[in-house]
Design a protein around this motif. Sequence first.
Motif, PDB file in Angstrom:
ATOM      1  N   UNK A  31       0.882  -1.174   0.000  1.00  0.00           N
ATOM      2  CA  UNK A  31       0.000   0.000   0.000  1.00  0.00           C
ATOM      3  C   UNK A  31       0.912   1.214   0.000  1.00  0.00           C
ATOM      4  N   UNK A  32       1.077   1.832  -1.137  1.00  0.00           N
ATOM      5  CA  UNK A  32       2.067   2.894  -1.279  1.00  0.00           C
ATOM      6  C   UNK A  32       1.751   4.116  -0.426  1.00  0.00           C
ATOM      7  N   UNK A  33       0.485   4.457  -0.315  1.00  0.00           N
ATOM      8  CA  UNK A  33       0.113   5.639   0.450  1.00  0.00           C
ATOM      9  C   UNK A  33       0.193   5.344   1.951  1.00  0.00           C
ATOM     10  N   UNK A  34       1.038   6.067   2.713  1.00  0.00           N
ATOM     11  CA  UNK A  34       1.198   5.767   4.140  1.00  0.00           C
ATOM     12  C   UNK A  34      -0.095   5.864   4.941  1.00  0.00           C
ATOM     13  N   UNK A  35      -0.931   6.835   4.634  1.00  0.00           N
ATOM     14  CA  UNK A  35      -2.180   6.968   5.388  1.00  0.00           C
ATOM     15  C   UNK A  35      -3.088   5.769   5.140  1.00  0.00           C
ATOM     16  N   UNK A  36      -3.143   5.304   3.896  1.00  0.00           N
ATOM     17  CA  UNK A  36      -3.941   4.117   3.580  1.00  0.00           C
ATOM     18  C   UNK A  36      -3.359   2.877   4.254  1.00  0.00           C
TER      19      UNK A  36
ATOM     20  N   UNK B  66       8.165   8.718  10.507  1.00  0.00           N
ATOM     21  CA  UNK B  66       7.589  10.055  10.492  1.00  0.00           C
ATOM     22  C   UNK B  66       6.196  10.058   9.848  1.00  0.00           C
ATOM     23  N   UNK B  67       6.058   9.330   8.746  1.00  0.00           N
ATOM     24  CA  UNK B  67       4.778   9.299   8.032  1.00  0.00           C
ATOM     25  C   UNK B  67       3.659   8.740   8.892  1.00  0.00           C
ATOM     26  N   UNK B  68       3.890   7.607   9.548  1.00  0.00           N
ATOM     27  CA  UNK B  68       2.835   6.958  10.319  1.00  0.00           C
ATOM     28  C   UNK B  68       2.646   7.646  11.681  1.00  0.00           C
ATOM     29  N   UNK B  69       3.752   8.052  12.276  1.00  0.00           N
ATOM     30  CA  UNK B  69       3.676   8.694  13.600  1.00  0.00           C
ATOM     31  C   UNK B  69       2.836   9.968  13.543  1.00  0.00           C
TER      32      UNK B  69
END
Length: 452
Positions: free
Chosen positions: A412-417, A445-448
């Motif tokens: 799943x390329x998009x971190x939020x998804x 950083x993206x998920x946090x």
Amino acid sequence: MENLMKFLNPEDAFNYLGTFMNFEKASKQTIRDYRLSRMKTLLSHFGEPQRDIKLIHIAGSKGKGSTGILIASGLESLGFKTGLYTSPHVSSYRERITEAGTFFNDKEYIKAAEEIVSKLDTFAVDEETGTSEPTTFELLTLMAFIIFRNTGCTWGIIETGIGGRLDATNVITPEASIITPIETEHTDILGKTLDKIAFEKAGIIKKGIPVFTAPQKEVALRVIKRKADSESAPLFRVEEIFSDIISIQDGKENKIQLIKRDGAKTGFTISLPGEIQASNAALAWLVLEKLFTPASGTFKTGSFAGDVLRQFGKKTLPGRFEIVEKGQTFIFDGAHTPESTRHMMGTYENIFGRKGILIFGAVAGKDFRGMAEILIPCFDRIIISTPGTFKESDPETVWAVFRGLRQDTILIKDPEEAYRRALILVKNGQAKGPILTTGSFYMVSEIRSLVV
């Protein structure tokens, strides 16, 4: 003419500094891109702010930030205002320049940035130093020294950005040089072999300045010893001082006992979990003890151990096996080499066992397979995602490596998804336990940012 640029907040200031050459974003570099002459000229142009502070210099592949925050908290306990300069950051550039892990007042970041801007117009270097403009990292390093000076810090803990010998921080004369565990990393810049990498890291060793090192692989230790001998620098090795380092994880507390070869014991608790953090704590304790016990001539009153333990180990840094509870347990760790991944998973399994969801993303050039082989057996489900856009990455290639070892790996390329899918998997009972994000600080950083 003086540049009168003003900043409304620290983010604006850091964004401006980010407009200069930023090697952290560059996908291809060589050791030739790094030089000290420009940084020396820059510091001279700004009045040598680093000379107003006692400094401790830290190089190594892993554990620099953790060792730094442990030393900083110990110095704070001893009554010293202490600056801490680390990298990379997870959520905000302010994380790089702190007072023992706590942000300075926003006005200090703004004031330092405006001072830098006001004098850059008249900064120039000759052609031998390459580009006439300083890099982002050089300016951040300068900013750290200015803030530490402006706020009255007595001590500053300075972490190298990459390598050591030609790192922009290697213009200081520290009170101590510290080398944390050295691994094979940044081979395109530092060299293809461990001895070449160790040569670059050991470049922070200065003539007559004491050197403290964590346990090292033999090839790296030989390089460190050779450099210390050539500089007549006393070398203190954790494994020579301590016969045993015991770490017992009790919930979120890491109970540590250090046993010296003469039988003397010291026990304390730190907030950083895992056996590797016990080793970092031993290194930090050794530095503080050698610098501040009565024999050193710099520590005058009270009980050293009692004073240090008031704050020692009570602070943490984002993204270093950081546990966050938000109705769901999240763990964030910036491990990005097989060795650091192995240490991280030792801690993870000790606390949580083999279960949970992995969100993994790594930048280009990392050993995906080496990390995958360690991680794959430990999770119910695995999601590969994109570690932001700051550095080059190829999540499809990473996914192919993981999928070659485990067919049900999800891309799943998009971190939020990816984050939302992980929550759905837990909600639907397809996975139990925590959600671990790792592979790089950029993935963290993206998920946090979606959780904290």
